[in-house]
Design a protein around this motif. Structure first.
Motif, mmCIF file in Angstrom:
data_model
loop_
_atom_site.group_PDB
_atom_site.id
_atom_site.type_symbol
_atom_site.label_atom_id
_atom_site.label_comp_id
_atom_site.label_asym_id
_atom_site.label_seq_id
_atom_site.Cartn_x
_atom_site.Cartn_y
_atom_site.Cartn_z
ATOM 1 N N GLU A 297 -5.972 4.187 4.760
ATOM 2 C CA GLU A 297 -4.921 3.601 5.596
ATOM 3 C C GLU A 297 -3.652 4.448 5.551
ATOM 4 O O GLU A 297 -2.911 4.516 6.530
ATOM 5 C CB GLU A 297 -4.658 2.169 5.164
ATOM 6 C CG GLU A 297 -5.872 1.278 5.380
ATOM 7 C CD GLU A 297 -5.501 -0.160 5.621
ATOM 8 O OE1 GLU A 297 -4.299 -0.471 5.633
ATOM 9 O OE2 GLU A 297 -6.416 -0.976 5.810
ATOM 10 N N THR A 298 -3.384 5.074 4.411
ATOM 11 C CA THR A 298 -2.265 6.014 4.341
ATOM 12 C C THR A 298 -2.500 7.155 5.315
ATOM 13 O O THR A 298 -1.589 7.574 6.050
ATOM 14 C CB THR A 298 -2.126 6.573 2.912
ATOM 15 O OG1 THR A 298 -1.958 5.503 1.992
ATOM 16 C CG2 THR A 298 -0.952 7.525 2.804
ATOM 17 N N ARG B 98 -7.218 5.239 0.222
ATOM 18 C CA ARG B 98 -6.073 5.898 0.848
ATOM 19 C C ARG B 98 -6.312 6.167 2.327
ATOM 20 O O ARG B 98 -5.536 6.860 2.982
ATOM 21 C CB ARG B 98 -5.751 7.194 0.107
ATOM 22 C CG ARG B 98 -5.052 6.903 -1.221
ATOM 23 C CD ARG B 98 -4.707 8.141 -1.992
ATOM 24 N NE ARG B 98 -3.962 7.777 -3.184
ATOM 25 C CZ ARG B 98 -3.933 8.500 -4.292
ATOM 26 N NH1 ARG B 98 -4.608 9.619 -4.360
ATOM 27 N NH2 ARG B 98 -3.237 8.113 -5.336
ATOM 28 N N GLY C 298 2.538 0.921 -3.769
ATOM 29 C CA GLY C 298 1.549 0.696 -4.800
ATOM 30 C C GLY C 298 2.053 -0.243 -5.874
ATOM 31 O O GLY C 298 3.162 -0.744 -5.824
ATOM 32 N N SER D 147 5.899 7.295 2.257
ATOM 33 C CA SER D 147 7.119 6.493 2.216
ATOM 34 C C SER D 147 8.347 7.373 2.403
ATOM 35 O O SER D 147 9.294 6.995 3.108
ATOM 36 C CB SER D 147 7.222 5.743 0.879
ATOM 37 O OG SER D 147 6.234 4.753 0.776
ATOM 38 N N PHE E 20 0.800 -1.215 0.000
ATOM 39 C CA PHE E 20 0.000 0.000 0.000
ATOM 40 C C PHE E 20 0.834 1.267 0.000
ATOM 41 O O PHE E 20 0.409 2.313 -0.470
ATOM 42 C CB PHE E 20 -1.002 -0.037 1.161
ATOM 43 C CG PHE E 20 -0.694 0.865 2.313
ATOM 44 C CD1 PHE E 20 -1.087 2.181 2.292
ATOM 45 C CD2 PHE E 20 -0.033 0.382 3.439
ATOM 46 C CE1 PHE E 20 -0.829 3.011 3.360
ATOM 47 C CE2 PHE E 20 0.227 1.216 4.506
ATOM 48 C CZ PHE E 20 -0.173 2.535 4.469
ATOM 49 N N LEU E 21 2.092 1.210 0.485
ATOM 50 C CA LEU E 21 2.948 2.386 0.452
ATOM 51 C C LEU E 21 3.503 2.683 -0.929
ATOM 52 O O LEU E 21 3.515 3.824 -1.374
ATOM 53 C CB LEU E 21 4.102 2.221 1.441
ATOM 54 C CG LEU E 21 3.761 2.383 2.918
ATOM 55 C CD1 LEU E 21 4.987 2.108 3.763
ATOM 56 C CD2 LEU E 21 3.218 3.751 3.209
ATOM 57 N N GLU F 79 0.740 7.979 -0.922
ATOM 58 C CA GLU F 79 1.483 6.785 -0.530
ATOM 59 C C GLU F 79 2.985 6.994 -0.689
ATOM 60 O O GLU F 79 3.781 6.612 0.182
ATOM 61 C CB GLU F 79 1.041 5.573 -1.358
ATOM 62 C CG GLU F 79 -0.383 5.130 -1.117
ATOM 63 C CD GLU F 79 -1.423 5.977 -1.837
ATOM 64 O OE1 GLU F 79 -2.617 5.775 -1.570
ATOM 65 O OE2 GLU F 79 -1.050 6.839 -2.665
ATOM 66 N N ASN F 80 3.391 7.586 -1.803
ATOM 67 C CA ASN F 80 4.809 7.837 -2.043
ATOM 68 C C ASN F 80 5.360 8.875 -1.074
ATOM 69 O O ASN F 80 6.479 8.755 -0.570
ATOM 70 C CB ASN F 80 5.026 8.306 -3.478
ATOM 71 C CG ASN F 80 4.715 7.224 -4.493
ATOM 72 O OD1 ASN F 80 4.702 6.044 -4.177
ATOM 73 N ND2 ASN F 80 4.447 7.620 -5.731
ATOM 74 N N HIS G 104 1.949 11.122 -5.102
ATOM 75 C CA HIS G 104 0.797 10.484 -4.481
ATOM 76 C C HIS G 104 1.010 10.423 -2.962
ATOM 77 O O HIS G 104 2.155 10.345 -2.484
ATOM 78 C CB HIS G 104 0.609 9.061 -5.013
ATOM 79 C CG HIS G 104 0.393 8.983 -6.489
ATOM 80 N ND1 HIS G 104 -0.311 9.940 -7.181
ATOM 81 C CD2 HIS G 104 0.777 8.059 -7.410
ATOM 82 C CE1 HIS G 104 -0.356 9.613 -8.457
ATOM 83 N NE2 HIS G 104 0.313 8.482 -8.625
#
Length: 210
Positions: free
Chosen positions: A152-153, A150, A22, A114, A19-20, A110-111, A108
């Protein structure tokens, strides 16, 4: 340590990475088609990592991704492959640099999460790691187009920022999983958001070899 706990940890590791970062195929939809030579180099690197995954072969795979980024500096999959190889090698600082470029290409949530985590894990945040998480939270909150996927992010950013809204948001999320009768997703969420330590979460993104 019981087999159940080991299994849960394995699942959560796969879950967090997925999920982080993708799926590279999904992320490439936002950019032009890559140079064929760059794509071939990345494919070869991925094969080396899967088939061998250690020692000189990993070094060779890493060099292949470096060549791919020089052939096509905007090829997202090259940076994703590079990050995954660097994780396997435990080269956390290289992960920060590759993730910075990934965020430049595709900012994004998620990125960006990270990157915040990798910077904190390596001490490259200059003491501004909480600010990094809070800025991400703010951007997610004002982005009305952010999909539910998203969430969870958002929750992970809230946890790492020490945000007071985390507990209420987590309870609401767990309640939604109760209504879906999804036992596995609920157990994974509890493990990641409640049981897993901050240090372990950071190591998922930027592990350091010893």
């Amino acid at each position: 340590m019981t087999s159940t706990i080991l299994f849960r940890r394995l699942l959560i590791q796969v879950f967090i990475i997925a999920f982080l970062l993708g799926c590279s195929a999904d992320q490439d939809k936002d950019v032009d088609q890559p140079n064929k030579n760059a794509a071939a180099l990345v494919k070869e690197a991925q094969q080396l990592m899967v088939e061998h995954g250690q020692g000189e072969e990993l070094e060779k795979a890493l060099k292949l991704t470096e060549r791919a980024t020089k052939v096509d500096p905007d090829y997202v999959s090259a940076y994703i492959a590079r990050i995954n190889i660097l994780k396997r090698m435990g080269k956390a600082e290289g992960i920060v640099k590759a993730t910075e470029r990934l965020v430049e290409l595709q900012p994004h949530p998620e990125n960006r999460l990270s990157l915040c985590m990798a910077q904190e894990a390596t001490g490259k945040s200059d003491g501004k790691n909480l600010e990094c998480y809070r800025q991400l939270i703010e951007n997610i909150e004002i982005d009305s187009d952010t999909p539910d996927g998203r969430r969870e992010t958002y929750l992970l950013a809230l946890r790492l920022a020490g945000d007071e809204a985390f507990e209420d948001e987590l309870n609401a999320y767990l309640k939604s999983l109760d209504s879906d009768d999804d036992d596995m997703a609920r157990e994974l969420a509890k493990f990641k958001f409640i049981e897993k330590s901050r240090e372990d979460l950071l190591r998922e993104v930027a592990p350091v070899s010893h």
